[in-house]
Write an enzyme that holds these catalytic residues in place. Structure first.
Site, PDB file in Angstrom:
ATOM      1  N   LYS A  63      -2.250   1.758  -9.051  1.00 35.49           N
ATOM      2  CA  LYS A  63      -1.748   0.459  -8.574  1.00 35.49           C
ATOM      3  C   LYS A  63      -2.090  -0.672  -9.546  1.00 35.49           C
ATOM      4  CE  LYS A  63      -1.609   1.625  -3.639  1.00 35.49           C
ATOM      5  NZ  LYS A  63      -2.102   1.265  -2.275  1.00 35.49           N
ATOM      6  N   TYR A  76       7.810   1.110   0.645  1.00 34.89           N
ATOM      7  CA  TYR A  76       6.886   0.948   1.771  1.00 34.89           C
ATOM      8  C   TYR A  76       7.616   0.588   3.071  1.00 34.89           C
ATOM      9  CZ  TYR A  76       2.587   1.323  -1.024  1.00 34.89           C
ATOM     10  OH  TYR A  76       1.543   1.787  -1.800  1.00 34.89           O
ATOM     11  N   ASN A  78      -6.510  -1.159  -3.421  1.00 33.10           N
ATOM     12  CA  ASN A  78      -7.278   0.089  -3.385  1.00 33.10           C
ATOM     13  C   ASN A  78      -6.913   1.071  -4.506  1.00 33.10           C
ATOM     14  OD1 ASN A  78      -4.834   0.831  -2.404  1.00 33.10           O
ATOM     15  ND2 ASN A  78      -5.555   1.541  -0.418  1.00 33.10           N
ATOM     16  N   HIS A  83      -2.226   5.231  -4.937  1.00 30.76           N
ATOM     17  CA  HIS A  83      -1.380   5.701  -3.835  1.00 30.76           C
ATOM     18  C   HIS A  83      -1.220   7.199  -3.943  1.00 30.76           C
ATOM     19  CE1 HIS A  83       2.031   6.235  -1.131  1.00 30.76           C
ATOM     20  NE2 HIS A  83       2.511   7.040  -2.064  1.00 30.76           N
ATOM     21  N   GLU A 133       9.301  10.287  -2.101  1.00 30.00           N
ATOM     22  CA  GLU A 133       8.704   9.366  -3.079  1.00 30.00           C
ATOM     23  C   GLU A 133       8.953   9.836  -4.514  1.00 30.00           C
ATOM     24  OE1 GLU A 133       5.208   7.857  -0.008  1.00 30.00           O
ATOM     25  OE2 GLU A 133       4.626   9.002  -1.773  1.00 30.00           O
TER      26      GLU A 133
HETATM   27  P1  GDP Z   1      -2.674   5.214   2.339  1.00 28.29           P
HETATM   28  O1  GDP Z   1      -1.724   6.342   2.680  1.00 28.29           O
HETATM   29  O2  GDP Z   1      -4.126   5.648   2.291  1.00 28.29           O
HETATM   30  O3  GDP Z   1      -2.270   4.460   1.088  1.00 28.29           O
HETATM   31  O4  GDP Z   1      -2.627   4.168   3.534  1.00 28.29           O
HETATM   32  P2  GDP Z   1      -1.430   3.569   4.438  1.00 28.29           P
HETATM   33  O5  GDP Z   1      -0.194   4.411   4.339  1.00 28.29           O
HETATM   34  O6  GDP Z   1      -2.000   3.323   5.799  1.00 28.29           O
HETATM   35  O7  GDP Z   1      -1.138   2.125   3.793  1.00 28.29           O
HETATM   36  C1  GDP Z   1      -0.408   1.996   2.614  1.00 28.29           C
HETATM   37  C2  GDP Z   1      -1.044   0.900   1.767  1.00 28.29           C
HETATM   38  O8  GDP Z   1      -0.919  -0.341   2.451  1.00 28.29           O
HETATM   39  C3  GDP Z   1      -2.543   1.069   1.545  1.00 28.29           C
HETATM   40  O9  GDP Z   1      -2.850   1.944   0.487  1.00 28.29           O
HETATM   41  C4  GDP Z   1      -2.970  -0.356   1.249  1.00 28.29           C
HETATM   42  O10 GDP Z   1      -2.687  -0.729  -0.106  1.00 28.29           O
HETATM   43  C5  GDP Z   1      -2.051  -1.147   2.173  1.00 28.29           C
HETATM   44  N1  GDP Z   1      -2.736  -1.449   3.440  1.00 28.29           N
HETATM   45  C6  GDP Z   1      -2.987  -0.606   4.480  1.00 28.29           C
HETATM   46  N2  GDP Z   1      -3.635  -1.236   5.480  1.00 28.29           N
HETATM   47  C7  GDP Z   1      -3.790  -2.526   5.051  1.00 28.29           C
HETATM   48  C8  GDP Z   1      -4.390  -3.685   5.645  1.00 28.29           C
HETATM   49  O11 GDP Z   1      -4.903  -3.661   6.757  1.00 28.29           O
HETATM   50  N3  GDP Z   1      -4.343  -4.837   4.885  1.00 28.29           N
HETATM   51  C9  GDP Z   1      -3.770  -4.880   3.654  1.00 28.29           C
HETATM   52  N4  GDP Z   1      -3.758  -6.031   2.975  1.00 28.29           N
HETATM   53  N5  GDP Z   1      -3.193  -3.812   3.071  1.00 28.29           N
HETATM   54  C10 GDP Z   1      -3.207  -2.646   3.770  1.00 28.29           C
END
Ligand code: GDP
Length: 139
Positions: A11, A51, A114, A117, A128
């Protein structure tokens, strides 16, 4: 365990901080073959489409802002059990909760920023990978 493909992104935070090389080394050390790799600046439309499953969530706009703030590295990865294994190497979504030595623990800042991805299931991996790579590019 079947040989499987997954899709990964280094990222914008990790690319900007100069951590892409360290993360690529972790990927190779973990036994992944890098089938395709491209540095890319996501457009807002691409980030929103990628997303789309998170559309409507409170963090969606912040997520799109973040993913478009600078270039990313797109990756097609292959190994046994690739989807679960890459998520293990990345660690939990929230770096505070990620295991020591994982990508997100080492290079992530918070739940949004973070560092990486990874696809979460075979169907999402297929979607994807095809969103960013032609079949002939994965070699
Ligand atoms: P992943 O599969 O571990 O990447 O997690 P998710 O699919 O739940 O979320 C996708 C991405 O959205 C995450 O990797 C974060 O970059 C972002 N994200 C998820 N939850 C949050 C949140 O509560 N706040 C913010 N700012 N970003 C979030």
């Amino acid at each position: 365990m079947p040989i499987e493909r997954t899709f990964a992104i280094i990222k914008p935070d990790a690319v900007a901080a100069g951590n892409a090389g360290q993360i690529l080394a972790m990927i190779e050390t973990a036994g992944f073959k890098i089938l395709a790799m491209r540095k890319h600046q996501l457009s807002r439309a691409e980030a929103e489409g990628f997303y789309a499953v998170h559309k409507g969530k409170g963090f969606f706009a912040e997520l799109v802002d973040f993913m478009t703030e600078g270039p990313v590295v797109l990756l097609a990865l292959e190994r046994e059990n690739a989807i679960a294994k890459w998520r293990e190497v990345m660690g939990a979504t929230n770096p505070d909760k990620a295991e020591a030595g994982t990508v997100r623990k080492l290079y992530g800042t918070n739940i949004g920023r973070n560092a990486s991805h990874g696809s979460d299931a075979p169907e999402t991996a297929a979607f994807e990978l095809s969103w960013f790579f032609r079949g002939s590019e994965m070699i």
